[in-house]
Scaffold this motif. Structure first.
Motif, mmCIF file in Angstrom:
data_model
loop_
_atom_site.group_PDB
_atom_site.id
_atom_site.type_symbol
_atom_site.label_atom_id
_atom_site.label_comp_id
_atom_site.label_asym_id
_atom_site.label_seq_id
_atom_site.Cartn_x
_atom_site.Cartn_y
_atom_site.Cartn_z
ATOM 1 N N GLN A 1 0.841 -1.191 0.000
ATOM 2 C CA GLN A 1 0.000 0.000 0.000
ATOM 3 C C GLN A 1 0.879 1.244 0.000
ATOM 4 O OE1 GLN A 1 -2.841 -2.249 -0.392
ATOM 5 N NE2 GLN A 1 -3.783 -0.411 0.450
ATOM 6 N N GLU B 1 -3.653 3.416 -0.693
ATOM 7 C CA GLU B 1 -4.098 2.796 -1.933
ATOM 8 C C GLU B 1 -3.098 1.718 -2.348
ATOM 9 O OE1 GLU B 1 -4.308 5.979 -4.704
ATOM 10 O OE2 GLU B 1 -6.114 6.876 -3.824
ATOM 11 N N SER B 2 -3.505 0.867 -3.252
ATOM 12 C CA SER B 2 -2.614 -0.173 -3.756
ATOM 13 C C SER B 2 -1.446 0.454 -4.513
ATOM 14 C CB SER B 2 -3.382 -1.113 -4.685
ATOM 15 O OG SER B 2 -2.497 -2.032 -5.312
ATOM 16 N N SER C 1 0.612 5.553 0.998
ATOM 17 C CA SER C 1 -0.149 6.660 1.572
ATOM 18 C C SER C 1 0.723 7.902 1.541
ATOM 19 C CB SER C 1 -0.566 6.339 3.013
ATOM 20 O OG SER C 1 -1.233 7.449 3.607
ATOM 21 N N ARG D 1 -5.878 8.159 2.922
ATOM 22 C CA ARG D 1 -6.238 6.747 2.868
ATOM 23 C C ARG D 1 -5.289 6.003 1.922
ATOM 24 N NH1 ARG D 1 -10.268 3.962 4.673
ATOM 25 N NH2 ARG D 1 -11.416 5.857 5.228
#
Length: 325
Positions: free
Chosen positions: A64, A77-78, A66, A75
């Motif tokens: 992930q 994200e991939s 950020s 938030r």
């Protein structure tokens, strides 16, 4: 000793160690109590965080990303450039450069030199990540090159070279020729083997980890007269960190992943005073120009200037300042 008993012992030791240190858990935009988060890595400017996440029932760990904006972590994200060929990647083995515009990672995917190799991807002007390139020889060999790290000025890289089947290996460094070409790596000649390394913003302090059956042990080394000193153990750090940790220009904290309850979560841990890196008063001119560091004081919209003053740069996550790159 059974694995269950050993796990409970490591958990108890982690909780005890964290209780002795000043800690702060990351926000829910990053840490989710129902998922495991491990292997954190912060860009040196403190504005980009990557880590690896998995639910108990999921097959693969996924990375992930950020970013820190408007005073908080956004938030996650991939991070798709690292989530390709998941079965070929070495879990958690990646590194961002100073401003998060480059990422090195380790994979044994097709096109490499040996088994686990170091690869490099760069972010384009439109924010997309380019196809990764293998760092090739002499960086990559028939051995495993793992856990690479950029120096603060990005003119050197450090990494661990280990024999297949081993957790730890020897620490090497290489100086840059071009963006993708590097000089023949040189061993730092430490007496022991290590798993992961991080270079602090002062380019004078190195943090290292070593994995064993009893968990992770943390170390610190200092650069004196252009030679890295023999690493000294930091005895107060938790053992159950999976070997990975990260630091940024705020030299008083290390971010780790450890298991305080049912899942692994990310925590900022205060570095004991005697192991902190040397405070910096100025960024080098080439770093300042390359990254166009601007410090914006939130309570004064007129206060917005290009600066090489790291006294303000330390305040990246402070309530009164943001850093615009």
């Amino acid at each position: 000793m059974s694995k269950q008993v050993l796990s409970l012992l490591l958990l108890s030791l982690s909780i005890f160690s964290l209780a002795q240190l000043q800690t702060k858990k990351y926000t829910r935009n990053v840490t989710n109590n129902s998922e495991h988060e491990i292997a954190p890595f912060l860009s040196m400017d403190g504005n980009t965080l990557i880590y690896t996440r998995k639910r108990d029932m999921e097959e693969h760990w996924k990375t992930q990303i950020s970013v820190f904006q408007n005073g908080k972590w956004q938030r996650a994200e991939s991070f798709d450039v690292l989530n390709q060929s998941l079965d070929q990647r070495l879990l958690g083995s990646y590194a961002l450069n100073t401003d998060g515009s480059k990422v090195m990672f380790v994979s044994k995917k097709y096109g490499g030199v040996g088994s686990y190799d170091i690869w490099l991807s760069k972010k384009s002007n439109n924010g997309e990540w380019k196809t990764a390139e293998n760092l090739a020889k002499p960086i990559n060999t028939s051995d495993e090159e793992i856990n690479p790290i950029f120096s603060q000025d990005e003119k050197s890289i450090y990494f661990v070279r280990r024999s297949p089947g081993n957790e730890n290996g020897k620490v090497f460094t290489s100086k840059m020729r071009t963006d993708i070409l590097w000089k023949t790596p040189v061993s730092l000649n430490f007496s022991g083997d290590f798993f992961a390394i991080r270079i602090a913003a002062d380019n004078q302090t190195m943090y290292l980890s070593r994995k064993s059956s009893s968990g992770t042990t943390m170390y610190v080394s200092r650069l004196e007269n252009k030679i890295w000193g023999e690493p000294i153990e930091i005895k107060t750090f938790p053992k159950d960190t999976k070997g990975y940790f990260t630091t940024n220009i705020k030299s008083t904290n290390i971010t780790i992943s450890t298991k305080m309850d049912l899942t692994y979560d990310l925590y900022r841990v205060k570095i004991p005073k005697e192991y902190e890196s040397t405070p910096i008063t100025n960024l080098s001119i080439d770093i300042a120009v390359a990254h166009k560091v601007k410090i914006n004081k939130k309570n004064d919209p007129k206060y917005n200037k290009l600066t090489t003053d790291v006294t303000n740069f330390y305040l990246l996550n402070d309530d009164n300042y943001t850093c615009l790159l």
